[in-house]
Write a protein that holds these residues in place. Structure first.
Motif, PDB file in Angstrom:
ATOM      1  N   ARG A 130      42.543  80.967 -49.428  1.00 27.02           N
ATOM      2  CA  ARG A 130      42.024  81.075 -50.789  1.00 27.02           C
ATOM      3  C   ARG A 130      41.985  79.699 -51.455  1.00 27.02           C
ATOM      4  NH1 ARG A 130      44.483  86.276 -53.722  1.00 27.02           N
ATOM      5  NH2 ARG A 130      46.478  85.220 -53.402  1.00 27.02           N
ATOM      6  N   ALA A 131      41.254  79.623 -52.562  1.00 27.00           N
ATOM      7  CA  ALA A 131      40.950  78.333 -53.182  1.00 27.00           C
ATOM      8  C   ALA A 131      42.196  77.538 -53.537  1.00 27.00           C
ATOM      9  CB  ALA A 131      40.095  78.559 -54.423  1.00 27.00           C
ATOM     10  N   ALA A 132      43.226  78.198 -54.016  1.00 27.68           N
ATOM     11  CA  ALA A 132      44.415  77.484 -54.498  1.00 27.68           C
ATOM     12  C   ALA A 132      45.121  76.705 -53.400  1.00 27.68           C
ATOM     13  CB  ALA A 132      45.384  78.483 -55.133  1.00 27.68           C
ATOM     14  N   ALA A 133      44.953  77.119 -52.154  1.00 29.43           N
ATOM     15  CA  ALA A 133      45.664  76.492 -51.035  1.00 29.43           C
ATOM     16  C   ALA A 133      44.840  75.439 -50.303  1.00 29.43           C
ATOM     17  CB  ALA A 133      46.113  77.562 -50.043  1.00 29.43           C
ATOM     18  N   LEU A 134      43.563  75.267 -50.655  1.00 30.16           N
ATOM     19  CA  LEU A 134      42.658  74.469 -49.826  1.00 30.16           C
ATOM     20  C   LEU A 134      43.004  72.986 -49.790  1.00 30.16           C
ATOM     21  CD1 LEU A 134      39.094  75.991 -50.321  1.00 30.16           C
ATOM     22  CD2 LEU A 134      40.810  76.493 -48.569  1.00 30.16           C
ATOM     23  N   GLU A 135      43.329  72.403 -50.930  1.00 32.54           N
ATOM     24  CA  GLU A 135      43.636  70.973 -50.951  1.00 32.54           C
ATOM     25  C   GLU A 135      44.864  70.671 -50.088  1.00 32.54           C
ATOM     26  OE1 GLU A 135      44.732  67.373 -54.132  1.00 32.54           O
ATOM     27  OE2 GLU A 135      44.239  69.404 -54.847  1.00 32.54           O
ATOM     28  N   PHE A 136      45.884  71.500 -50.230  1.00 32.64           N
ATOM     29  CA  PHE A 136      47.102  71.364 -49.428  1.00 32.64           C
ATOM     30  C   PHE A 136      46.796  71.539 -47.946  1.00 32.64           C
ATOM     31  CE2 PHE A 136      50.648  73.662 -47.410  1.00 32.64           C
ATOM     32  CZ  PHE A 136      51.671  72.738 -47.557  1.00 32.64           C
ATOM     33  N   LEU A 137      46.023  72.567 -47.622  1.00 31.85           N
ATOM     34  CA  LEU A 137      45.645  72.854 -46.243  1.00 31.85           C
ATOM     35  C   LEU A 137      44.848  71.705 -45.641  1.00 31.85           C
ATOM     36  CD1 LEU A 137      45.204  74.755 -43.810  1.00 31.85           C
ATOM     37  CD2 LEU A 137      43.392  75.885 -45.128  1.00 31.85           C
ATOM     38  N   GLU A 138      43.877  71.211 -46.374  1.00 33.71           N
ATOM     39  CA  GLU A 138      43.030  70.112 -45.892  1.00 33.71           C
ATOM     40  C   GLU A 138      43.853  68.871 -45.580  1.00 33.71           C
ATOM     41  OE1 GLU A 138      39.718  68.173 -44.695  1.00 33.71           O
ATOM     42  OE2 GLU A 138      39.378  70.062 -45.746  1.00 33.71           O
ATOM     43  N   SER A 139      44.844  68.579 -46.415  1.00 30.01           N
ATOM     44  CA  SER A 139      45.652  67.376 -46.193  1.00 30.01           C
ATOM     45  C   SER A 139      46.447  67.483 -44.901  1.00 30.01           C
ATOM     46  CB  SER A 139      46.581  67.135 -47.378  1.00 30.01           C
ATOM     47  OG  SER A 139      47.561  68.157 -47.492  1.00 30.01           O
ATOM     48  N   ASN A 140      46.973  68.657 -44.589  1.00 33.79           N
ATOM     49  CA  ASN A 140      47.697  68.838 -43.335  1.00 33.79           C
ATOM     50  C   ASN A 140      46.772  68.733 -42.127  1.00 33.79           C
ATOM     51  OD1 ASN A 140      50.459  69.114 -43.925  1.00 33.79           O
ATOM     52  ND2 ASN A 140      50.258  71.288 -44.418  1.00 33.79           N
ATOM     53  N   VAL A 141      45.600  69.330 -42.237  1.00 37.83           N
ATOM     54  CA  VAL A 141      44.650  69.294 -41.122  1.00 37.83           C
ATOM     55  C   VAL A 141      44.220  67.856 -40.832  1.00 37.83           C
ATOM     56  CG1 VAL A 141      42.328  69.978 -40.389  1.00 37.83           C
ATOM     57  CG2 VAL A 141      43.841  71.660 -41.468  1.00 37.83           C
ATOM     58  N   GLN A 142      43.839  67.125 -41.844  1.00 40.11           N
ATOM     59  CA  GLN A 142      43.365  65.758 -41.644  1.00 40.11           C
ATOM     60  C   GLN A 142      44.465  64.843 -41.116  1.00 40.11           C
ATOM     61  OE1 GLN A 142      40.125  64.653 -41.910  1.00 40.11           O
ATOM     62  NE2 GLN A 142      39.731  66.848 -42.103  1.00 40.11           N
ATOM     63  N   ALA A 143      45.704  65.080 -41.559  1.00 37.23           N
ATOM     64  CA  ALA A 143      46.815  64.213 -41.149  1.00 37.23           C
ATOM     65  C   ALA A 143      47.223  64.431 -39.694  1.00 37.23           C
ATOM     66  CB  ALA A 143      48.019  64.438 -42.057  1.00 37.23           C
ATOM     67  N   ASN A 144      46.847  65.571 -39.108  1.00 42.28           N
ATOM     68  CA  ASN A 144      47.369  65.906 -37.785  1.00 42.28           C
ATOM     69  C   ASN A 144      46.317  65.992 -36.687  1.00 42.28           C
ATOM     70  OD1 ASN A 144      50.443  66.622 -37.893  1.00 42.28           O
ATOM     71  ND2 ASN A 144      49.569  67.418 -39.796  1.00 42.28           N
ATOM     72  N   LEU A 145      45.082  65.678 -37.006  1.00 41.85           N
ATOM     73  CA  LEU A 145      44.045  65.659 -35.983  1.00 41.85           C
ATOM     74  C   LEU A 145      43.588  64.235 -35.725  1.00 41.85           C
ATOM     75  CD1 LEU A 145      41.778  68.698 -36.939  1.00 41.85           C
ATOM     76  CD2 LEU A 145      43.454  68.560 -35.071  1.00 41.85           C
ATOM     77  N   PRO A 146      43.369  63.864 -34.468  1.00 39.94           N
ATOM     78  CA  PRO A 146      42.814  62.533 -34.190  1.00 39.94           C
ATOM     79  C   PRO A 146      41.403  62.444 -34.744  1.00 39.94           C
ATOM     80  CG  PRO A 146      42.841  63.892 -32.202  1.00 39.94           C
ATOM     81  CD  PRO A 146      43.589  64.661 -33.240  1.00 39.94           C
ATOM     82  N   PRO A 147      40.949  61.243 -35.067  1.00 35.17           N
ATOM     83  CA  PRO A 147      39.643  61.085 -35.724  1.00 35.17           C
ATOM     84  C   PRO A 147      38.495  61.779 -35.007  1.00 35.17           C
ATOM     85  CG  PRO A 147      40.848  59.016 -35.759  1.00 35.17           C
ATOM     86  CD  PRO A 147      41.666  59.951 -34.911  1.00 35.17           C
ATOM     87  N   GLU A 148      38.510  61.765 -33.667  1.00 30.55           N
ATOM     88  CA  GLU A 148      37.379  62.344 -32.943  1.00 30.55           C
ATOM     89  C   GLU A 148      37.307  63.861 -33.064  1.00 30.55           C
ATOM     90  OE1 GLU A 148      40.715  61.976 -29.863  1.00 30.55           O
ATOM     91  OE2 GLU A 148      39.950  60.840 -31.598  1.00 30.55           O
ATOM     92  N   LEU A 149      38.423  64.510 -33.446  1.00 26.76           N
ATOM     93  CA  LEU A 149      38.427  65.965 -33.560  1.00 26.76           C
ATOM     94  C   LEU A 149      38.278  66.455 -34.996  1.00 26.76           C
ATOM     95  CD1 LEU A 149      41.154  67.157 -31.009  1.00 26.76           C
ATOM     96  CD2 LEU A 149      38.669  67.282 -30.802  1.00 26.76           C
ATOM     97  N   ARG A 150      38.436  65.592 -35.953  1.00 29.68           N
ATOM     98  CA  ARG A 150      38.370  66.034 -37.352  1.00 29.68           C
ATOM     99  C   ARG A 150      37.044  66.705 -37.698  1.00 29.68           C
ATOM    100  NH1 ARG A 150      41.218  60.544 -39.657  1.00 29.68           N
ATOM    101  NH2 ARG A 150      43.303  61.004 -38.820  1.00 29.68           N
ATOM    102  N   PRO A 151      35.903  66.215 -37.186  1.00 30.36           N
ATOM    103  CA  PRO A 151      34.650  66.915 -37.508  1.00 30.36           C
ATOM    104  C   PRO A 151      34.566  68.317 -36.905  1.00 30.36           C
ATOM    105  CG  PRO A 151      34.231  64.665 -36.777  1.00 30.36           C
ATOM    106  CD  PRO A 151      35.655  64.951 -36.457  1.00 30.36           C
ATOM    107  N   ARG A 152      35.424  68.617 -35.941  1.00 29.30           N
ATOM    108  CA  ARG A 152      35.369  69.934 -35.290  1.00 29.30           C
ATOM    109  C   ARG A 152      36.162  70.996 -36.035  1.00 29.30           C
ATOM    110  NH1 ARG A 152      31.165  69.738 -32.083  1.00 29.30           N
ATOM    111  NH2 ARG A 152      31.982  71.429 -30.795  1.00 29.30           N
ATOM    112  N   ALA A 153      36.926  70.591 -37.061  1.00 27.97           N
ATOM    113  CA  ALA A 153      37.735  71.527 -37.847  1.00 27.97           C
ATOM    114  C   ALA A 153      37.285  71.480 -39.300  1.00 27.97           C
ATOM    115  CB  ALA A 153      39.213  71.182 -37.733  1.00 27.97           C
TER     116      ALA A 153
END
Length: 233
Positions: A110-133
């Motif tokens: 849901r919308a309230a969690a997206l910024e938090f969720l996005e920060s975790n995803v971006q911090a833990n994926l290598p650059p080449e995989l970020r466009p895939r998530a």
């Protein structure tokens, strides 16, 4: 509303939930996630069901390459991150184009969690995989026009079955996202009779099988598909 009434200083489980971070090791990588119980509650901590489903996908060697995967109620993003890492594929090069065979992962909440969720995803994926998530808003039963019907190979959820008032919308969402070939994997702890009620509702629309039980964490994994199929992955 929390699943169980954890309080500050209430033992090891409570301390884990109230910790500002959590660390895991999957897909040959260390994953460090931020947690924020005080601000976002259950949406911002890692639950055992997510850990168990991540381990199941990795140990069973389920091939996620070149698959379209969506996670519902992603919370901290652990499961979506691990799926993206496990789904890392290769490039197919032809004289016309280069094709990426990695998994395509949509990680929703849901919308309230997206910024938090996005920060975790971006911090833990290598650059080449970020466009895939892709992190995307999805309120069950309400944002379905933003998702093509039946377009996903896998629909995943970890500890998303606990509020009875959401069951009809969750079922509607599953029906929208799934084709006849889609595999649903739901990881959950059966805490209440109402959790069993959802499984009964699910069985009215899908064939449902328990494929794994982690006795140490009391977590079940259920596989669901349309019709009477019991296909391997």
């Amino acid at each position: 509303m929390a699943l169980v009434p954890y309080e500050e200083g209430g033992g090891w489980a409570a301390r884990q939930l109230h910790s500002p971070s959590a660390t895991f090791h999957f897909a040959s990588r260390t994953i460090r996630l931020q947690q924020d119980w005080q601000r976002l509650g259950v949406a911002a901590v890692v639950w055992d069901a997510a850990v168990v489903l991540c381990a199941y996908l990795e140990i069973e060697g389920i091939d996620l390459r070149d698959r379209s995967v969506i996670e519902l109620g992603a919370g901290t993003g652990l499961l979506g991150i691990v799926v993206t890492l496990l789904g890392k594929g290769f490039f197919v090069v032809s004289f016309k184009a280069i094709y990426n065979c990695s998994a395509r992962v949509t990680i929703t909440d849901r919308a309230a969690a997206l910024e938090f969720l996005e920060s975790n995803v971006q911090a833990n994926l290598p650059p080449e995989l970020r466009p895939r998530a892709v992190v995307k808003e999805l309120t069950w039963g309400k944002d379905l026009d933003n998702f093509p019907p039946g377009a996903f190979d896998f629909v995943l959820g970890a500890d998303i079955v606990y509020l009875e008032e959401t069951f009809p919308e969750l079922l509607q969402t599953l029906e929208h996202l799934c084709s006849d070939q889609t595999v649903i994997l739901l990881s959950c702890r059966i805490r209440y009779d109402r959790d069993l009620k959802f499984l009964k509702m699910l069985r009215d629309h899908f064939s449902v099988y328990e494929v794994h039980y982690d006795s140490s964490k009391d977590v079940h994994i259920y596989k669901a598909q349309r019709g009477s199929r019991k296909d391997d992955f």
